[in-house]
Scaffold this active site. Structure first.
Site, PDB file in Angstrom:
ATOM      1  N   LYS A  80      36.727  35.554  31.145  1.00 39.81           N
ATOM      2  CA  LYS A  80      37.266  34.316  31.725  1.00 39.81           C
ATOM      3  C   LYS A  80      36.118  33.317  31.863  1.00 39.81           C
ATOM      4  CE  LYS A  80      40.035  32.936  35.791  1.00 39.81           C
ATOM      5  NZ  LYS A  80      40.747  33.463  36.974  1.00 39.81           N
ATOM      6  N   SER A 155      45.606  32.656  37.403  1.00 45.06           N
ATOM      7  CA  SER A 155      44.826  31.688  36.660  1.00 45.06           C
ATOM      8  C   SER A 155      44.128  32.278  35.442  1.00 45.06           C
ATOM      9  CB  SER A 155      43.771  31.079  37.579  1.00 45.06           C
ATOM     10  OG  SER A 155      42.900  32.107  38.047  1.00 45.06           O
ATOM     11  N   SER A 179      45.495  36.479  40.436  1.00 42.23           N
ATOM     12  CA  SER A 179      45.284  35.893  39.115  1.00 42.23           C
ATOM     13  C   SER A 179      45.049  36.864  37.972  1.00 42.23           C
ATOM     14  CB  SER A 179      44.116  34.919  39.165  1.00 42.23           C
ATOM     15  OG  SER A 179      44.548  33.704  39.688  1.00 42.23           O
TER      16      SER A 179
HETATM   17  N1  GLN Z   1      47.760  31.609  42.264  1.00 42.39           N
HETATM   18  C1  GLN Z   1      46.809  31.720  43.310  1.00 42.39           C
HETATM   19  C2  GLN Z   1      46.153  30.390  43.560  1.00 42.39           C
HETATM   20  O1  GLN Z   1      46.500  29.469  42.908  1.00 42.39           O
HETATM   21  C3  GLN Z   1      45.814  32.784  42.982  1.00 42.39           C
HETATM   22  C4  GLN Z   1      44.677  32.322  42.165  1.00 42.39           C
HETATM   23  C5  GLN Z   1      43.668  33.390  41.876  1.00 42.39           C
HETATM   24  O2  GLN Z   1      43.883  34.575  42.147  1.00 42.39           O
HETATM   25  N2  GLN Z   1      42.535  32.973  41.348  1.00 42.39           N
HETATM   26  O3  GLN Z   1      45.321  30.244  44.381  1.00 42.39           O
END
Ligand code: GLN
Length: 477
Positions: A80, A155, A179
């Site tokens: 990532k 994400s 994410s």
């Molecule tokens: N969807 C969650 C957020 O937007 C989790 C994001 C993540 O785990 N990086 O914060």
């Protein structure tokens, strides 16, 4: 061209160690797939061709004795784009890091390279890891390989898509509130959110430091366990990393006892898709007929997870993102009016709308006068949630739940409704806040052919049990 849907990381490493396969061949194939299919999915931000081929050649030229010691010999992997890797840009899916090249490797990168893995590229992601669909990326959304009109989840959408498409057998994403588990569920993969502190955060761009964890994706429990063993472990560069004697997870995948498994009733409330509920029911029946005991449990604070998570994560993000000011990293909007104006012009043009929303929310929650009402209150609720999990693990070995309330939704479906987007984290945020490990296991499909994930949550450092239950529910073909 054949892909990495059928060859596992375990097999590749075996072949390379024993001289039956060449790291350069495996790497070249992944790079070629990345440049064609990866581009169609918009899954990569950067390909690391030159260094990858150099690393692979070095592995092929090693003495067989040295090569035999590499657990990931010649295995192509993607990272990532919020994980530092020298010589290539790191964008975090943002415009504000334009032109930034990290001067050091993340600890996980050092460990991967020492283990013989070959990093072929940096994957697309929601800007600074904020999102659940990968639509918040400055570089545009990633397409879900299973159905290209749908989101791959977020994400870490790019890291999920490249494994689901068979471009690489393994990848790393990051978790703050779901994410990796949610994109794993949307793309039909295994994804682990480790115990907080188990994997070093050194070199991971901070979003919400108190829950951030670098987290792996794979196509089988065995491959996931192999990758996790390589990246986990104490690191002197991360003060929150924990010393723990990690077993060789991939060699202890057999479940040798009957488990007590809890179904938290709050995870089956309103809003759950019928196919998702039916999938959990199937998992429950399979586990019961294998002799495990399933009982209903209650985690009453579950419905506080979303507000608690979004207050805490936004507060930490507003502090962590203060460093992107046009002075130290990437983009600088030149402005000859004043230093203050340069800061604000850089942040105005560098950050996207979701990041700005979180910075405003977080700054407000931390401001004097509101700190007690929001940040402090959320921290107290978080501690109670942690205790609630701790209590439940006194009577059960694992908790079983859906990973996400729905299968992959359409690109564009939720982008104008941040609250609906936030609700997709309802089943993943609790384990993140509590710091306990959780896995998403691909377990069947919806009536229209979309993957569905089931989640298992364990007590701290219960990863071994999570790999075992995953391998038990979905044994390697
Ligand atoms: N969807 C969650 C957020 O937007 C989790 C994001 C993540 O785990 N990086 O914060």
């Amino acid at each position: 061209m054949s892909d990495y849907k059928t060859i596992s990381a375990t097999q590749i490493a075996d072949d390379v160690r024993e001289g039956r396969g060449s790291a350069v061949d495996f790497t070249s194939k992944a790079l070629k797939l990345a440049a064609t299919e990866g581009r169609e999915l918009n899954a990569f931000i950067t390909l690391c061709e030159e260094k990858a081929l150099r690393q692979a050649a070095a592995i092929d030229q090693m003495s067989p004795e040295l090569r035999a010691k590499l657990p990931l010999a010649g295995v192509p992997i993607a990272l990532k784009d919020n994980i530092s890797y020298t010589d290539y840009p790191m964008t975090c899916g943002s415009h504000i890091l334009d032109g930034y090249i990290p001067p050091f490797d993340a600890t996980v990168v050092t460990r991967l390279i020492e283990a013989g893995a070959v990093i072929i590229g940096k994957t697309n992601m929601d800007e600074f890891a904020m999102g659940s669909s990968n639509e918040n990326s400055y570089f545009g959304p990633v397409k879900n390989p299973v159905d290209r009109s749908r989101a791959p989840g977020g994400s870490s959408g790019g890291s999920a898509a490249v494994v689901a498409q068979g471009i690489v057998p393994l990848s790393l994403g990051s978790e703050t509130g779901g994410s990796v588990r949610q994109p794993a569920a949307f793309c039909g993969l295994f994804g682990l959110k480790p115990t907080y502190g188990a994997v070093s955060r050194f070199g991971l761009t901070a979003f919400a430091s108190s829950t951030d964890q670098i987290s792996p994706f794979a196509r089988s429990a065995e491959d996931l366990a192999l990758l996790y063993r390589v990246v986990a472990g104490w690191d002197e560069n991360d003060s929150t990393s924990v010393a723990y004697d990690h077993p060789d997870y991939a060699s202890v995948l057999e479940l040798d006892r009957k488990l007590k498994i809890g179904l938290p009733k709050e995870y089956f409330a309103e809003g759950i898709d019928a196919d998702v509920a039916a999938t959990i029911d199937r998992a429950r029946q399979a586990l019961e007929s294998a002799g495990h005991t399933i009982s209903d449990v209650s985690l009453p604070l579950t419905n506080k997870a979303i507000p608690t998570y979004y207050v805490i994560a936004s507060a930490e993000a507003s502090a962590n993102l203060a460093r992107f000011d046009g002075v130290r990293y990437g983009l600088r909007e030149s402005n000859d009016r004043s230093l203050e104006a340069m800061y604000s012009d850089t942040r105005e043009s560098g950050f996207g709308p979701e990041v700005k929303r979180r910075i405003m929310l977080g700054t407000y929650a931390l401001s004097s006068g509101y700190y007690d009402a929001y940040y402090n209150k959320a921290s107290q609720v978080r501690e109670l949630m942690r205790q609630e999990f701790e209590q439940s693990f006194k009577s059960v070995d694992l908790l079983l739940s859906p990973t996400s309330p729905t299968p992959a939704f359409k690109l564009g479906e939720k982008i104008d409704d941040p609250l609906a987007m936030y609700l997709s984290d309802v089943y993943t945020a609790p384990a993140s806040l509590a710091g306990v490990p959780a896995i998403s296991i691909p377990y069947g499909e919806s009536s229209d052919g979309l993957p569905i994930g089931v989640q298992c949550i364990a007590a701290s450092f219960g990863e071994s049990l999570l790999f075992q239950i995953a391998n038990h529910l979905v044994p390697r073909a």
